[in-house]
Design an enzyme around this catalytic site. Structure first.
Site: not given
Length: 218
Positions: A9, A82
């Site tokens: 990202h 994550e």
């Protein structure tokens, strides 16, 4: 054979100040939004068959820019989040050795079964995290056999894929740089993933691209 573009990202405000995010849902900052647009433009002439993203908004926002230029929708999957760092989440990296000396030392030692202190979310060992991530990446690799897909996720997710491709042990120090909005190309064939290209940030100003912060552990 499946071609997989694994993408980290764009930048967040917490990336910029080196604050640990994990499962906390932090959006892109202005620089991250700029990076996501540049990333999407760099990929607009490549035909993608699917775009899958972690359900955390920093990944969804990045994937959305790619999807817009590709004319596709984004599929979200919490299995691509994550790693969860438990009580470390929300802390500045510089504070961790002072607040959690024992847990921080185990983390720096790359203990694959080290636990995190309790926090808003339940932490994951690196072993559990790696298993989760690879199960989901390989699921999409098999589902889209013969096609090209983009998976937009996080630095830790990309590191898991790198380790799997290189067959590195979980306790080995990290050996690569993982930049925001970087393109990392893999292929899946005969049940294995391998790396075609790592760390493409030609679409960004390299001086402004931040490495995934776990580099501080190596």
């Amino acid at each position: 054979m499946t071609e997989i573009l694994l993408i980290r990202h764009g930048e967040t405000a917490w990336n910029a100040v080196k604050r640990l995010q994990g499962h906390l849902d932090i959006p892109l900052n202005a620089e991250g939004r700029r990076q996501a647009k540049a990333l999407a433009a760099a990929l607009q002439n490549e035909k993608l068959d699917a775009i899958i993203a972690s359900d955390l908004q920093r990944a969804v926002q990045t994937a959305g820019e790619i999807a817009r230029l590709q004319g596709l929708s984004t599929r979200t999957d919490p299995g691509l989040r994550e790693r969860c760092f438990g009580g470390f989440e929300g802390e500045l990296y510089s504070e961790l050795p002072h607040k959690y000396p024992e847990e921080h030392a185990a983390w720096r030692a790359h203990d694959p079964d080290a636990e995190f202190p309790p926090g808003e979310n339940a932490g994951e060992t690196i072993r559990r995290f790696h298993q989760r991530v690879m199960e989901h990446i390989l699921h999409y690799a098999r589902q889209f056999d013969g096609k090209k897909i983009a998976i937009v996720a996080h630095g830790g997710v990309l590191e898991c894929a790198y380790r799997a491709a290189k067959q590195l042990p979980l306790d080995a120090p990290r050996e690569v740089t993982i930049y925001n909005a970087s393109i990392n190309r893999f292929i899946y064939q005969d049940g294995q993933i391998s790396i075609l290209q790592w760390g493409d940030i030609a679409h960004l100003d390299a001086a402004d691209a931040l490495d995934e912060i776990n580099q501080t552990q190596t």
